[in-house]
Write a protein that holds these residues in place. Sequence first.
Motif, mmCIF file in Angstrom:
data_model
loop_
_atom_site.group_PDB
_atom_site.id
_atom_site.type_symbol
_atom_site.label_atom_id
_atom_site.label_comp_id
_atom_site.label_asym_id
_atom_site.label_seq_id
_atom_site.Cartn_x
_atom_site.Cartn_y
_atom_site.Cartn_z
ATOM 1 N N ASN A 51 2.110 -4.570 -7.759
ATOM 2 C CA ASN A 51 2.865 -3.313 -7.759
ATOM 3 C C ASN A 51 1.962 -2.085 -7.735
ATOM 4 O O ASN A 51 2.255 -1.113 -7.029
ATOM 5 N N LYS B 95 0.723 -1.554 -4.301
ATOM 6 C CA LYS B 95 1.773 -0.972 -3.451
ATOM 7 C C LYS B 95 1.834 0.543 -3.640
ATOM 8 O O LYS B 95 2.006 1.290 -2.663
ATOM 9 N N ASP C 272 -1.001 1.992 -1.777
ATOM 10 C CA ASP C 272 -0.733 1.986 -0.334
ATOM 11 C C ASP C 272 0.136 3.176 0.071
ATOM 12 O O ASP C 272 -0.098 3.802 1.111
#
Length: 136
Positions: free
Chosen positions: A52, A55, A58
Amino acid sequence: MIQAQRNKYLENTVQTASPAQLLIMLCDGAIRFCRAGIEALKTSNYQDANTNLVKVQDIISEFSITIDRNAPIAGDLLRLYEYFTHRLIEANMKKSVEPAEEVLGYLVQLKETWMQAAKQANGSSASSTPAGAMHG
């Protein structure tokens, strides 16, 4: 079947969203993944925490890549995004919720700021959005 319909709906939503709406949707995702990462850290589920938090990184990377470098605020935003990334890496490496919670607070504020900017831009000109000017 329901998942396929949901995916089609999301795909359509993304394809028809304005730049400001896309930015807000990305903020929503970053907030959601950051919260999930924090919860995983709290329960010592380090694999989910890593997934997570990466992410979130990102999404922040996408913010940095798409920013309009000519916008007056670009330099400040790039430094802010770099700081977010640094703190998320720190949270992940040290298995500490505090840096991730700090980033979460900033992401929530950032989303509110983008929402206000989008409302003001829609009120003054439907074709010009601050998010579009800052993130191309």
